[in-house]
Design an enzyme around this catalytic site. Sequence first.
Site, PDB file in Angstrom:
ATOM      1  N   ARG A 151       0.846  -1.348   0.015  1.00 11.98           N
ATOM      2  CA  ARG A 151       0.036  -0.189   0.097  1.00 11.98           C
ATOM      3  C   ARG A 151       0.933   1.157   0.067  1.00 11.98           C
ATOM      4  NH1 ARG A 151      -5.168   1.255   1.861  1.00 11.98           N
ATOM      5  NH2 ARG A 151      -5.451   3.569   1.473  1.00 11.98           N
ATOM      6  N   THR A 168     -16.404  -5.654  -0.516  1.00 11.74           N
ATOM      7  CA  THR A 168     -17.073  -4.187  -1.022  1.00 11.74           C
ATOM      8  C   THR A 168     -18.377  -4.254  -1.119  1.00 11.74           C
ATOM      9  OG1 THR A 168     -16.737  -2.279  -2.267  1.00 11.74           O
ATOM     10  CG2 THR A 168     -15.997  -4.477  -3.236  1.00 11.74           C
ATOM     11  N   SER A 224     -15.580  -1.466 -11.669  1.00 14.48           N
ATOM     12  CA  SER A 224     -14.192  -1.234 -11.870  1.00 14.48           C
ATOM     13  C   SER A 224     -13.385  -2.604 -12.009  1.00 14.48           C
ATOM     14  CB  SER A 224     -13.485  -0.220 -10.814  1.00 14.48           C
ATOM     15  OG  SER A 224     -13.488  -0.821  -9.489  1.00 14.48           O
ATOM     16  N   TYR A 269     -10.898  -3.009  -9.885  1.00 16.32           N
ATOM     17  CA  TYR A 269     -10.734  -3.435  -8.311  1.00 16.32           C
ATOM     18  C   TYR A 269     -12.156  -4.184  -7.951  1.00 16.32           C
ATOM     19  CZ  TYR A 269     -11.705  -2.534  -3.371  1.00 16.32           C
ATOM     20  OH  TYR A 269     -12.161  -2.970  -2.291  1.00 16.32           O
ATOM     21  N   HIS A 270     -13.415  -3.354  -8.024  1.00 18.79           N
ATOM     22  CA  HIS A 270     -14.548  -4.011  -7.551  1.00 18.79           C
ATOM     23  C   HIS A 270     -14.957  -5.419  -8.133  1.00 18.79           C
ATOM     24  CE1 HIS A 270     -15.550   0.408  -6.649  1.00 18.79           C
ATOM     25  NE2 HIS A 270     -15.756  -0.020  -5.506  1.00 18.79           N
ATOM     26  N   LYS A 289     -13.459  -8.255  -5.984  1.00 17.61           N
ATOM     27  CA  LYS A 289     -14.172  -8.644  -4.813  1.00 17.61           C
ATOM     28  C   LYS A 289     -15.280  -9.264  -5.195  1.00 17.61           C
ATOM     29  CE  LYS A 289     -11.363  -6.714  -1.887  1.00 17.61           C
ATOM     30  NZ  LYS A 289     -10.555  -7.561  -0.860  1.00 17.61           N
ATOM     31  N   ARG A 298     -16.350  10.191 -14.019  1.00 16.04           N
ATOM     32  CA  ARG A 298     -16.908   8.972 -13.976  1.00 16.04           C
ATOM     33  C   ARG A 298     -18.195   8.531 -14.606  1.00 16.04           C
ATOM     34  NH1 ARG A 298     -15.737   6.884  -7.823  1.00 16.04           N
ATOM     35  NH2 ARG A 298     -13.541   8.210  -7.569  1.00 16.04           N
TER      36      ARG A 298
END
Length: 390
Positions: A36, A147, A182, A184-185, A188, A331
């Site tokens: 991170r 998430t 996204s 990233y999402h 998950k 976005r």
Amino acid sequence: MGILLTGADGYIGWPTAVRLASRTDERLILVDNFARRDWVKSVGATSATPVEPMSDRLAALRDELGARNVSFVEGDLTESSFVDRLIRVHEPETIVHTAAQPSAPYSQVSREQANDTQHNNLQATRNLLWSLEEHGLQETHFIETTTTGVYGAPEFPIPEGGATMEHRGERDEVPFPAMAGSWYHLTKAHDAANMRLAHEQFDIPVSDVRTAITYGVETTETAADPRLATRFDFDYYFGVVAHRFCAQAVAGYPLTVYGRGEQRKPFIALEDAVEGLTRLALADPAERPADHTVYNQVTRAISIVEMAETIAGVGTELGLDTAVEHVENPRSEDETHKMEIENDRYEALIDGQSTTFETGVRSILERLLEHDEVITANEDRFLPSVLSEG
């Protein structure tokens, strides 16, 4: 035996580790590879609050909490050999998996960031689940922060778990469809599916904690010593919208609402997010969920413009020159969507919300005023330089 917590250097992982250390004498094994810090540095950003070296953080745990049950292991969860050794040596009774590349905007930058995000997040979860199976630890309670972003933005209330599907007169309970916005999402969403499969095939008890947008600068425990502080990112890539607005208020910069900003998003205070993970990790073995259980880790939904106006109002009370400004939305999203999300299971777990949004904002602003020079030196990080969705 004991509790293994991954992502221990992260925004949610670290204060969860601190709270666990304050509430249990069980062995607590913390894991991180400090990625991170590197990701944030790679986009030219920084934490507003100082993030101390892990050695100093652990020393503060001993000094402030008297914690002698905590150890730290540095390693990469995408490496199968490392995870196998970790699980074999420590044989955890509980795993709290908070390690991930957590930024949707970062995952949208380019093919490289998208691939790295997917590899990092999915490989780590699969390695942990398979190692539990291969080392005969199928009774280990596996808790992961996924998430609420896996749900997308449906036009009906989001259930806390599965959904009922009807087709040609027949009905069945099915996993909620992944509508992530996204790269990233989507990791998950895949993690949620992999955890469900691991429960079905390996009988591992799973708590899928679907984390909302989390805001806050500290918890009761981390406030005890500056060395215990968690990170506070406020840039476009790694700073959530509430944090970015708070930093803009401190810098005397307009609070930039993308488009109309009337869409509601799910939020939770850091204090309440940490509390839920802690209670799940410390649940009595006889009371732990033996099934695959989904928790919507959210306490309320707030529109972006309401959030900005609340932060501006608190900022004005603290003597800050605050203003809300609407800018073109980078976005692709419905700027008027009114998200509804069920959270009865999570609210019962934490005995209800402990921190209101306004209280949380006041705490953030007061702390950020102590580090205003860091924010003003990095205010060029407030706005995006890449397009992202979700």
